[in-house]
Design an enzyme around this catalytic site. Structure first.
Site, short mmCIF file in Angstrom:
data_model
loop_
_atom_site.label_atom_id
_atom_site.label_comp_id
_atom_site.label_asym_id
_atom_site.label_seq_id
_atom_site.Cartn_x
_atom_site.Cartn_y
_atom_site.Cartn_z
N GLY A 1 0.82 -1.21 0.00
CA GLY A 1 0.00 0.00 0.00
C GLY A 1 0.85 1.25 0.00
N LYS A 2 1.92 1.22 0.76
CA LYS A 2 2.81 2.38 0.82
C LYS A 2 3.56 2.55 -0.50
CE LYS A 2 4.81 3.41 4.70
NZ LYS A 2 5.74 3.49 5.87
N ASP B 1 9.86 7.28 7.45
CA ASP B 1 9.42 6.73 8.72
C ASP B 1 8.31 7.65 9.18
OD1 ASP B 1 9.93 4.54 10.60
OD2 ASP B 1 10.21 6.15 12.04
N PHE C 1 -4.44 2.49 5.37
CA PHE C 1 -3.87 1.43 6.19
C PHE C 1 -3.52 2.02 7.54
CE2 PHE C 1 -0.62 3.24 3.42
CZ PHE C 1 0.37 3.62 4.31
N GLY C 2 -3.10 1.17 8.45
CA GLY C 2 -2.70 1.65 9.77
C GLY C 2 -3.84 2.29 10.54
N TYR C 3 -3.60 3.51 10.99
CA TYR C 3 -4.58 4.22 11.82
C TYR C 3 -5.54 5.09 11.00
CZ TYR C 3 -1.23 2.88 15.44
OH TYR C 3 -0.40 2.17 16.29
N ASP C 4 -5.50 4.97 9.68
CA ASP C 4 -6.36 5.79 8.81
C ASP C 4 -7.84 5.73 9.17
OD1 ASP C 4 -4.40 6.99 7.26
OD2 ASP C 4 -4.45 5.45 5.71
N HIS D 1 0.71 13.83 5.41
CA HIS D 1 2.07 14.05 5.88
C HIS D 1 3.07 13.46 4.89
CE1 HIS D 1 0.49 10.22 7.06
NE2 HIS D 1 1.62 9.77 7.57
N ARG D 2 2.77 12.25 4.39
CA ARG D 2 3.67 11.59 3.45
C ARG D 2 3.67 12.31 2.10
NH1 ARG D 2 1.77 7.05 4.23
NH2 ARG D 2 3.19 6.47 5.90
#
Length: 233
Positions: free
Chosen positions: A22-23, A84, A182-185, A216-217
């Site tokens: 995904g990233k 990161d 993904f993650g905390y999205d 942020h990314r």
């Protein structure tokens, strides 16, 4: 010349230090429109290579991103990009922070990380559920070994390192909403979505393009894009 220690696919021009598909898709979508002549397939990930993952023992996002990018540049001989990133929750003093991907005690279990975070915030009222996603994006360009003119010794130039760090402010919901990201999205509502008249969507409810425009990314990699455009021209 830089020695390539692991085989890389023909035509590869840039390697990303991630094993998250995904990233990789997200970063390809951000970078390729901004770097003229760069094809998405010329950006490969560490997952496609047999490169051991380095120990990320830095104390900041930037330090850990540089550790990953340096290791990948050294192993492949290609310019290497790493990021990161993580979620910093105000009421938790900035945690999970650099431990976001392993907040539950082991790495990469998004569902367990999210459950633990929501449990820890279960008694926190909405006005105090402020947080931000932070990303440090790092580019490491391998140095070139050159011979000292007089001494005849081989001298290796230090790798060039470029760092950008950006954040996306928001607040956290009490239950996940949305299937994307993904993650905390699924629990993160960006500040732009929390204003009067806005839809109040989480980043998991946004399209990839909408998320990349404010994330942020996305910010950090757009800052990095002109450097890459010059490097890869």
């Amino acid at each position: 010349m830089t020695t390539t220690q692991v085989p890389v696919p023909a035509g590869a021009r840039l390697v990303l230090a991630t094993h998250n598909p995904g990233k990789l898709s997200e970063l390809r979508a951000i970078l390729t429109p901004l770097v003229p002549g760069l094809d998405p397939e010329q950006i490969i990930s560490a997952a496609a290579l047999d490169v051991p993952e380095p120990v990320e023992d830095g104390l900041t996002f930037a330090a850990n991103a540089e550790i990953k990018a340096r290791a990948l540049a050294q192993a492949t001989g290609l310019p290497a990009v790493a990021d990161d990133s993580g979620l910093c929750v105000d009421v938790l003093g900035g945690a999970p922070g650099i431990f976001s991907a392993r907040w539950c005690g082991h790495h990469g279990d998004d569902a367990a990380n999210l459950r633990l975070l929501l449990d820890q915030l279960s008694d926190i009222a909405d006005p105090h559920r402020t947080a931000r996603f932070t990303c440090a994006a790092v580019l490491v360009v391998p140095g070139r070994a050159e011979h000292a003119a007089q001494a005849g010794a081989c001298v290796a130039e230090a790798p060039a390192v470029t760092v950008f760090e950006r954040s996306m402010e928001g607040r956290l919901l009490t239950t996940p909403v949305g299937e994307g990201g993904f993650g905390y999205d699924p629990v993160f509502v960006p500040l732009q979505e929390d204003e009067p008249g806005a839809a109040g969507r989480t980043t998991a409810q946004m399209s990839a393009a909408e998320k990349n425009a404010i994330s942020h990314r996305g910010q950090a990699f757009r800052d990095l894009a002109p450097v890459l455009a010059t490097l890869l021209a």
